[in-house]
Design a protein around this motif. Sequence first.
Motif, PDB file in Angstrom:
ATOM      1  N   ASP A   1       0.761  -1.135  -0.029  1.00  0.00           N
ATOM      2  CA  ASP A   1      -0.007  -0.046  -0.207  1.00  0.00           C
ATOM      3  C   ASP A   1       0.816   1.319   0.011  1.00  0.00           C
ATOM      4  OD1 ASP A   1      -2.104  -1.763   0.116  1.00  0.00           O
ATOM      5  OD2 ASP A   1      -2.614  -1.373   2.273  1.00  0.00           O
ATOM      6  N   LEU A   2       1.905   1.291   0.810  1.00  0.00           N
ATOM      7  CA  LEU A   2       2.568   2.390   0.827  1.00  0.00           C
ATOM      8  C   LEU A   2       3.492   2.383  -0.473  1.00  0.00           C
ATOM      9  CD1 LEU A   2       4.185   1.909   4.552  1.00  0.00           C
ATOM     10  CD2 LEU A   2       2.245   3.361   3.746  1.00  0.00           C
TER      11      LEU A   2
ATOM     12  N   VAL B   1       1.162   4.160  -2.961  1.00  0.00           N
ATOM     13  CA  VAL B   1       0.875   5.739  -2.511  1.00  0.00           C
ATOM     14  C   VAL B   1       2.139   6.310  -2.989  1.00  0.00           C
ATOM     15  CG1 VAL B   1       0.396   7.172  -0.552  1.00  0.00           C
ATOM     16  CG2 VAL B   1      -1.056   5.040  -0.763  1.00  0.00           C
ATOM     17  N   ALA B   2       3.285   5.942  -2.759  1.00  0.00           N
ATOM     18  CA  ALA B   2       4.729   6.785  -3.136  1.00  0.00           C
ATOM     19  C   ALA B   2       4.783   6.666  -4.537  1.00  0.00           C
ATOM     20  CB  ALA B   2       5.748   5.799  -2.463  1.00  0.00           C
TER      21      ALA B   2
ATOM     22  N   GLY C   1       1.984   9.192  -5.637  1.00  0.00           N
ATOM     23  CA  GLY C   1       2.488  10.382  -5.252  1.00  0.00           C
ATOM     24  C   GLY C   1       3.591  11.122  -5.997  1.00  0.00           C
ATOM     25  N   ALA C   2       4.539  10.454  -6.428  1.00  0.00           N
ATOM     26  CA  ALA C   2       5.614  11.057  -7.108  1.00  0.00           C
ATOM     27  C   ALA C   2       4.969  11.389  -8.608  1.00  0.00           C
ATOM     28  CB  ALA C   2       6.819   9.942  -7.282  1.00  0.00           C
TER      29      ALA C   2
ATOM     30  N   PRO D   1      -5.100   8.790  -2.776  1.00  0.00           N
ATOM     31  CA  PRO D   1      -3.984   9.266  -1.816  1.00  0.00           C
ATOM     32  C   PRO D   1      -2.415   9.562  -2.500  1.00  0.00           C
ATOM     33  CG  PRO D   1      -4.996   7.618  -0.648  1.00  0.00           C
ATOM     34  CD  PRO D   1      -5.516   7.603  -2.270  1.00  0.00           C
ATOM     35  N   GLY D   2      -2.551   8.498  -3.529  1.00  0.00           N
ATOM     36  CA  GLY D   2      -1.363   8.557  -4.289  1.00  0.00           C
ATOM     37  C   GLY D   2      -1.276  10.052  -5.461  1.00  0.00           C
TER      38      GLY D   2
ATOM     39  N   GLY E   1      -0.724  13.848  -4.207  1.00  0.00           N
ATOM     40  CA  GLY E   1       0.595  14.252  -4.538  1.00  0.00           C
ATOM     41  C   GLY E   1       0.400  15.533  -5.539  1.00  0.00           C
TER      42      GLY E   1
END
Lengths: 133, 111
Positions: A10-11, A14-15, A18-19, A73-74, A78
């Motif tokens: 999940d992280l 999202v990372a 987000g990028a 959230p990604g 971001g």
Amino acid sequence: MTARPLRATDLLVVAAGGALGALLRLAVDTAAPDSLFPWPTLGINVVGAFALGLLPALTVVRRSPQVALALGPGVLGGFTTVSAWAGQVRALADDGHTGLAGLCLVATLAAGLVAAALGQHLARGAAPPESQT
Amino acid sequence: MTAVLVALGAVVGAPLRYVIARALDGRFPTGMLLVNVVGSGLFGAFAAMALGDAGWALLGTGFCGAFTSFSSFAVQAVERPARTATAYVVATAVLSVGACAVGWGLVSAVG
């Protein structure tokens, strides 16, 4: 979504999202002509709020929690930003453009909230009835 | 190079936001409020530091930009009952701009 245990993937999702979102924001900021009023950030935040409201209209988002995380959230997290908005309001006020600072603060809030509500409204109309429960 | 630094900052900022919001958001979105206020405070502080293009791309545009999120804030606000939504909107706007001014002021005073 909170009922689901937190996973390392999940992280990562999202990372990565987000990028991508931050790069889209950079591209908009770079392409936009210079202006005293921070139009690019206003546009980014309003479009992003609308898109996040609309997201559940996509079947793939309703079916896959990880696609929902990547896009919500990604990417959209971001892409949109509160810090640049706050920074621009502060900078305008400090430079003596008090009226523009107030306008930037209020216009972003008003347009952003209306956009999010409109996106949600459209998503409810688009989603099949069984997915609304 | 700017794009790489912005992406690097966002790779840290976005999941950090997700973890904090997930842990603290409830009937009132305390986690997102905290993220947006802290991120705005850092943004103000970094802006006052004259970091240079590379440092600003990493920390300002990348990290703070992706750590804070307007879209989550807006959707959370419209999903809440009117009184909670009003408190959340006012708190986010006032505290984020306030924190940004404090961050800017503190670094400017020291530097």
